[in-house]
Design a protein around this motif. Sequence first.
Motif, short mmCIF file in Angstrom:
data_model
loop_
_atom_site.label_atom_id
_atom_site.label_comp_id
_atom_site.label_asym_id
_atom_site.label_seq_id
_atom_site.Cartn_x
_atom_site.Cartn_y
_atom_site.Cartn_z
N GLN A 85 0.81 -1.20 0.00
CA GLN A 85 0.00 0.00 0.00
C GLN A 85 0.85 1.26 0.00
OE1 GLN A 85 -2.56 -0.42 3.36
NE2 GLN A 85 -3.93 -1.85 2.37
N VAL A 86 2.04 1.19 0.53
CA VAL A 86 2.90 2.36 0.56
C VAL A 86 3.22 2.83 -0.85
CG1 VAL A 86 5.17 3.22 1.25
CG2 VAL A 86 3.84 1.80 2.81
N TRP A 87 3.28 1.90 -1.80
CA TRP A 87 3.65 2.25 -3.16
C TRP A 87 2.48 2.79 -3.96
CZ3 TRP A 87 8.60 2.57 -4.11
CH2 TRP A 87 9.49 1.83 -3.32
N MET A 88 1.34 3.05 -3.32
CA MET A 88 0.19 3.68 -3.98
C MET A 88 0.49 5.16 -4.12
SD MET A 88 -2.75 2.40 -5.02
CE MET A 88 -4.41 2.90 -5.52
N THR A 89 0.75 5.63 -5.32
CA THR A 89 1.16 7.01 -5.53
C THR A 89 -0.05 7.93 -5.63
OG1 THR A 89 1.19 6.72 -7.93
CG2 THR A 89 3.23 6.21 -6.73
N GLN A 94 -5.43 9.60 -7.78
CA GLN A 94 -6.19 10.52 -8.61
C GLN A 94 -6.82 9.78 -9.79
OE1 GLN A 94 -6.81 13.73 -7.85
NE2 GLN A 94 -8.23 13.63 -9.60
N THR A 95 -6.14 8.79 -10.31
CA THR A 95 -6.71 8.00 -11.40
C THR A 95 -7.97 7.27 -10.94
OG1 THR A 95 -4.51 7.70 -12.37
CG2 THR A 95 -6.24 6.16 -13.06
N GLU A 96 -7.91 6.69 -9.74
CA GLU A 96 -9.09 6.01 -9.21
C GLU A 96 -10.22 7.02 -8.96
OE1 GLU A 96 -9.43 2.83 -9.00
OE2 GLU A 96 -7.39 2.45 -9.68
N ALA A 97 -9.86 8.23 -8.51
CA ALA A 97 -10.89 9.26 -8.31
C ALA A 97 -11.55 9.64 -9.64
CB ALA A 97 -10.27 10.49 -7.65
N ASP A 98 -10.75 9.75 -10.70
CA ASP A 98 -11.32 10.05 -12.01
C ASP A 98 -12.20 8.90 -12.51
OD1 ASP A 98 -9.95 12.41 -11.92
OD2 ASP A 98 -8.25 11.68 -13.10
N LEU A 99 -11.82 7.68 -12.16
CA LEU A 99 -12.64 6.53 -12.56
C LEU A 99 -14.00 6.56 -11.88
CD1 LEU A 99 -12.99 3.82 -13.98
CD2 LEU A 99 -11.84 2.72 -12.05
N GLY A 175 -23.81 16.51 -10.91
CA GLY A 175 -23.91 16.61 -9.46
C GLY A 175 -22.83 15.85 -8.72
N VAL A 176 -21.93 15.18 -9.45
CA VAL A 176 -20.89 14.36 -8.82
C VAL A 176 -19.63 15.18 -8.64
CG1 VAL A 176 -19.45 12.30 -9.05
CG2 VAL A 176 -21.84 12.25 -9.79
N THR A 177 -19.05 15.08 -7.46
CA THR A 177 -17.76 15.69 -7.16
C THR A 177 -16.91 14.66 -6.43
OG1 THR A 177 -18.76 17.88 -6.96
CG2 THR A 177 -16.55 17.60 -6.03
N VAL A 178 -15.77 14.32 -7.00
CA VAL A 178 -14.86 13.33 -6.42
C VAL A 178 -13.56 14.04 -6.10
CG1 VAL A 178 -13.72 11.11 -6.71
CG2 VAL A 178 -15.93 11.53 -7.81
N ARG A 179 -13.13 13.89 -4.87
CA ARG A 179 -11.90 14.56 -4.43
C ARG A 179 -11.05 13.58 -3.65
NH1 ARG A 179 -10.27 17.27 0.12
NH2 ARG A 179 -12.31 16.90 1.07
N ALA A 180 -9.78 13.45 -4.08
CA ALA A 180 -8.82 12.60 -3.37
C ALA A 180 -8.13 13.41 -2.29
CB ALA A 180 -7.79 12.04 -4.36
N GLN A 181 -8.16 12.91 -1.08
CA GLN A 181 -7.53 13.61 0.02
C GLN A 181 -6.02 13.44 -0.05
OE1 GLN A 181 -9.23 12.50 3.78
NE2 GLN A 181 -11.34 12.71 3.06
N ARG A 182 -5.32 14.51 0.25
CA ARG A 182 -3.86 14.50 0.16
C ARG A 182 -3.26 13.63 1.26
NH1 ARG A 182 -1.13 20.20 -0.34
NH2 ARG A 182 0.60 18.75 -0.65
N ARG A 183 -2.18 12.94 0.89
CA ARG A 183 -1.44 12.09 1.82
C ARG A 183 -2.35 11.07 2.50
NH1 ARG A 183 2.73 16.36 4.80
NH2 ARG A 183 3.70 17.14 2.88
N SER A 184 -3.24 10.52 1.74
CA SER A 184 -4.18 9.55 2.30
C SER A 184 -4.69 8.69 1.15
CB SER A 184 -5.33 10.26 3.01
OG SER A 184 -6.31 9.34 3.42
#
Length: 744
Positions: A85-89, A94-99, A175-184
Amino acid sequence: MTEFRTEAGFLPISQDELRQRLQWAMRALWRGKHLVFACLLLVLVPTFLFLQQTTPLYTAQTDLLIEAAGARDSLNASEDRALLQVWMTDQQIQTEADLIGSAVLARRVIDKLHLKDDADFTGKRRQPKPLDVVLDWINPMKWLPAPSRTGAAMVPPHIRDQMETAALTNAFLGGVTVRAQRRSFIVSVRYTSENAEKAALFANTLAEQYVVDRLEASFDEARRVSDWLGDRLEGLRQDVVTAETAAEDYRGAHNLRRKGEQNATLTDQQMSELNSRLVIARAELAQKQARLDQVRGLLNSRSGVDTTSDVLQSPLIQRLREQESIRQREMSDALKTYGDRHPRILGYRADLGELRDKIAREIEKIGTSIANDVEIANAGVRSLERELEKTRRSANVAGEAEIRLRELERQAEAARTVYSAFLTRFKREAETGHVQRANARVISPAEIPTIPSYPSKRSIMGMAFLVALGMGVSLVFLLDRIDNAVRSSDEAELLTGVPTMAMIPLQKSRTERPIDELLLHPRSTLADAVRSLRTALDFSRDDRGQKVILVTSSVPKEGKTFMSLCLAVAFAKAGHRVLLIDCDLHRPSLHRIIGTDGDQGLAQILAGKTDLAQVVQHRESEGLDFLPAGTAPNLAELVKGEPMAALIAEYSRHYDRIIIDSPPVLAITDTRVLSQLVDRVLFLIQWNHTPRDAVRNAIKLLHSVGVAPYGVALSQVNQRKHMRYGYGDYGYYYGRYREYYGEQ
């Protein structure tokens, strides 16, 4: 000291100047409070109406935990899933968030919830707002002719369905908003809708569909990997068989074989055996040669031959030795009986000699046998050496074949290694294909929101209030800066460089003549202001006279004519003999204010047509003498320095005060000529009307002829506005002592 930043840097400013600037700002705001209030109304009222017409929107949020895609391998692998999991960049997150916000998942949610049949979602039940109706009605695009629908009718049904699906998808994604939290590894999914329940439903369904999509993707990936590995394994197996067959065929063709873990040829084995045999043969040869040398040496010396091992070990020699010993013993016994020449003794001696000859011959035979053995051993060594050399030449040829064999075996080993790795991965994928993880899970499902997320009425109204307030304050300061009128005594003093002697209030006459306000109401504000001006003109600290006072202004209609009359009346009421002269020959108006004839006056005197006694009018009601301007055909060069100076000098002997009403400074040059002939110049500025540039230019013109105004008076001051606007001079306090300006 306080510092203010300018283009030249930080300049110090005193506390008094700072206080004055703050007071100016407060007064400007107080004067412009209506403008500020209007700006507030213009912004806040439409904002409030807009908020009342705006449909509230609700936002629901669900949180997803996304793990690394390789974490599923940890079910059967030794890697730690936490390390994977540490190697999850951040790019992967962000790619998963866009998906999550993709059209594919949106269509899955639409199909799952049957949103095509939802009238609320498609907007079929939505009632238009009054504001929307008005905006739609005034939309100029509605006035254009409607486009032809022939093209729409020609669209195939499946294309029309795709277009409708695309429209619903875009509406859903709006109506969809997807946001990836930083350092998480947390991704927040928000959905905004007019319906709070549907906002939570859509957010949770979208998150669930994403988890299902990840799970299905894992199954599909595992199946594709298994199929590919199965196909690849068959090819690798054929490669292994081919490589091993080639190695074995080559080994058999070149007479090579495997010995233990190492490869060795038959030639190598033969060389090893020949080396061993050669060493043994050489050792035997050396041993036999040593025996031969020993025997030959003993034979040559004839001593000690009997002691050699070969002789001692010969049975024949041993028997001959025994017979020799018996014959010696018998001969010894016979010598005791017989003589030395006795036949028996001679017989014994003959027997002994014969025995000794046999022994010698046997010893020689032994020596010959040993020499033969040495020759044989030497021949064997030479034979082994020849065989070894032949075998060595054969080994050189076999070494080249061994190099090729090792190459084939390495290829076979590499093929086996790859095949083994793929076989292990195939077995693992086959086992994990039945147990897949989505690598994503919902950690915080969306709750039904109770408070609208839009519009935020408090924040919007607060922002609108701040914007309106800032706009109003900016307009106030801007208008105050670009306004070119003089409104306070401080501004007049800064502009002219001379003190302000009086502020003459705006005259709202209650009588037919304006001057009657001064005559009939001696305790009015107008009367007090004129008396203040008179007192200021009477007070002088220099030696210059103060009989002749010139009243002028920069532009017309600033009240200088009325001010001249009021000042003359004030001096007359104080017991002075006063002469009021109307020197505005181009536009005389003083005679109309007084209510007398003005055809004969100063123009006739300067033209030399009459004298003072004939044209001066004594005004009993005002208590002064009045010299009208008069009329003349040519006024351009009528007012000159010497005639006017002589006239003023002559009048000064008969009057205590001479008040001259002159034309505006910027209009004609008569005022500059007259200003050099008088004792005091009173400069009049109309309050809140006269442009500052006009005042500044008029003062420059007076200075150009060497004349500086003695003082400034503000005319037509609206005391109520002046007090309400708070300009800070002494006129501000007129309203506080209004009771002093009334009749008893």
